[in-house]
Design a protein around this motif. Sequence first.
Motif, short mmCIF file in Angstrom:
data_model
loop_
_atom_site.label_atom_id
_atom_site.label_comp_id
_atom_site.label_asym_id
_atom_site.label_seq_id
_atom_site.Cartn_x
_atom_site.Cartn_y
_atom_site.Cartn_z
N LEU A 176 26.46 162.73 -9.16
CA LEU A 176 25.77 161.62 -8.99
C LEU A 176 26.24 160.69 -10.11
O LEU A 176 26.74 159.47 -9.98
CB LEU A 176 24.28 161.48 -9.01
CG LEU A 176 23.53 160.38 -8.43
CD1 LEU A 176 23.99 160.40 -6.90
CD2 LEU A 176 22.08 160.82 -8.61
N ILE A 180 28.67 157.20 -9.91
CA ILE A 180 28.06 155.75 -10.58
C ILE A 180 29.11 155.25 -11.78
O ILE A 180 29.35 154.32 -11.79
CB ILE A 180 26.56 156.06 -11.27
CG1 ILE A 180 25.72 156.44 -9.98
CG2 ILE A 180 26.14 154.82 -11.96
CD1 ILE A 180 24.33 156.95 -10.43
N GLY A 193 21.85 152.73 -14.01
CA GLY A 193 22.16 153.27 -12.40
C GLY A 193 21.73 154.64 -12.33
O GLY A 193 21.12 154.87 -11.12
N SER A 197 18.60 155.30 -9.73
CA SER A 197 19.08 156.12 -8.52
C SER A 197 18.08 157.49 -8.43
O SER A 197 17.56 157.88 -7.25
CB SER A 197 20.70 156.80 -8.34
OG SER A 197 20.71 157.62 -9.26
N GLY A 200 15.19 155.63 -7.17
CA GLY A 200 15.33 155.01 -5.70
C GLY A 200 15.23 156.11 -4.87
O GLY A 200 14.58 156.14 -3.75
N MET A 201 15.96 157.37 -5.14
CA MET A 201 15.75 158.53 -4.19
C MET A 201 14.25 159.08 -3.87
O MET A 201 13.88 159.31 -2.68
CB MET A 201 16.36 159.73 -4.69
CG MET A 201 17.93 159.46 -4.48
SD MET A 201 18.99 160.91 -4.87
CE MET A 201 20.50 160.35 -5.35
N SER A 241 28.32 163.30 -3.70
CA SER A 241 28.83 162.68 -5.09
C SER A 241 30.11 163.49 -5.44
O SER A 241 31.04 162.65 -5.97
CB SER A 241 27.58 162.80 -5.80
OG SER A 241 27.23 164.29 -6.20
#
Lengths: 255, 268, 246
Positions: A176, A180, A193, A197, A200-201, A241
């Motif tokens: 990941l 990014i 970021g 993330s 966010g996940m 990813s």
Amino acid sequence: MFELFVSEWERMWARKKTVVTLVLFAAVSVLAAMWLSRFGVGFVNAGTEVRLDAWNFPAFLLKETSFVLMLVAAPMLFVDALAGERVQGAYRMVLLRPHGRGALLLAKWVALAVWVAMLLAVVLAVGVIAGQTWLGDGGALTERAAAASAAGLASFGDVLAYYGVFYLIAVAAMGLCTLICLLVPSTVLAYAGLVGSYVGMLYVSEHLRFFLLGGEAVFQVLSGNGAGVFAMALGSVMVLSFGASWVMWKKRELC
Amino acid sequence: MKGLWMSEWLRLWSRKRTWGMFLMMPVLVYAAARYCLEQNGALSPGMPEYATVWNFPVLALAEHLMTVFNLLVVVLLAAAVTEEARSGQLRFLLLRAVTFAELFWAKWTVVLAAVGVFLGAFYLECWGIGWWLFERTETVGLFYREGAFAGGEAVRYGLAYYGLAGLTVVAMASVMLLLAVMAQTATAAVGMGIGWLLLSFGWPVAARMFGAQVQSLSITHIQHQGIAAMLADGRPMMRWNLGVMVCYVAVCLTVGYLWFVKRRGLDV
Amino acid sequence: MTESVLEVIGVTKKVRGRTLVDDVSFAVKKGEICGFLGPNGAGKTTLIRLLTGLIVPTSGELRIAGVNVQKERKTALGKIGAMVESPVFFPYLSGRKNLLNLARLHPELKGKRAREERVKDVLSLVGLAGRGDDKVGTYSLGMKQRLGIAQALLGRPEVVILDEPANGLDPLGMRELRELILSLRDQFGLTFFVSSHLLDELQQICSRLVVIREGKLLWQGETRELVLRAGADGRLEDAFVELVRG
């Protein structure tokens, strides 16, 4: 390929930060072990607690240190290797050598994967030693059985499996992070970021909480709940990813 | 000094990343609102946790998004201080007869002003989205306060809450500024910042047996529980928590300032 | 006729609709020292990045010793040594350690001893033998520049591409650089492709020149031809300015 890896590995250790991070991480592990062994109880999740003893201690210690590992010790080196060198311009010197770009990326991934393994080895070593020194061999058999079913820890082999599954999560985080780092132009943003993330996940799906709450998720997997969904979710993140980064790394202007 | 301040301010807002984060705010507010709506199903109206138009701005900030502001401060300072200093961008400024002291204060106040703008916008967005999604109840319950309160009282409470939340962010920012000044690379600055946040989260758990005052040495603990306690009937924690924050700001700014000026703007 | 070891054939590079290099073609022969000139923003660094495989052209072909840089990047890079933009090293490692790390990436330098020998050789070639064990952070700009040239020589290249190698050098440093390039050409038959703003320097060492402006090839040929344009006692600078102003 071996020389590529060694070159990458040497450059990683050429940064003072790497040594400092390893030492601090070991210190954090020892502190967490002291605290956890005093407490005497480990939390499988918010509602379930298990009595700690010498053999299950390393797994619970990893759960406690997992935040520092996933949010600080691992990503700091990920970002430096995958974005820092390029942003700084130092990586240009490497790109000019006669090697395929894929091989260069592979060398980075291997070096970082070894780094993550080292971090886990530190926690495991601290966990085993602290467990043997500060905790007994567990209580009554019934209690051990309860711990085994709640946490999926029946033997030392299960503790190793716990570390193994957690390792896969950290490696997925590396994939990941690679993606990014290829998408954003600054190390600060790449780092933020990555953390963003993870969070966010958590909102996207309950099944993607393992980046932030890995310690808890692995207990669930080992006790046999939702291992299939976990494998699917983790596998998808990894394939997407790593795959996307591989393609972009070969095509994009890197430095 | 005014020119330097404006140039720093405009530079901050000329970056896509600042605007990106700014435009993310309503999305986060919306996500928090959805979460609160879901929670409301399990709560009875009149409880302090029950979200209405009047208390949603406070709930949104308290439940989740204080951490977002802490991270925002980490990112802004790592970018404005560490990244610029280490990549030699400060050199251009220093050629223009600006002293290190001026630069230090300009950067600090610009980041604070930006966080102020973010917090203000967040508050207004909470009202906008709250007005659309939540009930306008007659009364509302407040944390650690007896009785039910009218909307107007809740709004005053909310403003006080935001004021104190702003102060906690200032305290957090002063720690982050010190870390950003000390860090050798921008990634280290972010890593140390997040490490500090983790330590702050862990502290109240580790220090549970020592009571609320010791726990409140952690700024995140003040953010999660301390602000409500400060505004509770009788304002029990007001002095202590303010004192803790003032200490953070005084110590970190002094050390950070001396470090920055002595190291001549991080050896540009 | 001597073979061309560096060929640029109809190369165009467009980025987001902007044409940075526009249908440029030229060739450099073996053993030549070719200067690469152009005003700021002419596309010099872009072309050098294309030649070293850091970026790919929108159309056209680049060849090093007959090898296509896009199709056989690895083989082509084995024949090039390059310094692109100012060299960035690890400041807290010594110059020698920096080079040893990069030497690992040259497959032909097998084994520790071979790498150490080679690093020792290139350090003494660029006159850094005595300072090799000092940290790069303590180097002057000129020393870093020389270390940059040293890393370009690690893989025993046939073609050496240098982007603004004289940046930050004092007059003495420039003279040493000039002598270094000439001696490497004479000793090992290396071909050089050197971009620079310092026209007097180029005039003294380059037999050929390639001039670009706004991404387009403006002129190529022998240095003295261009100098002659400025008159009998002409300086390259005058000729260049005249050429670029059109």
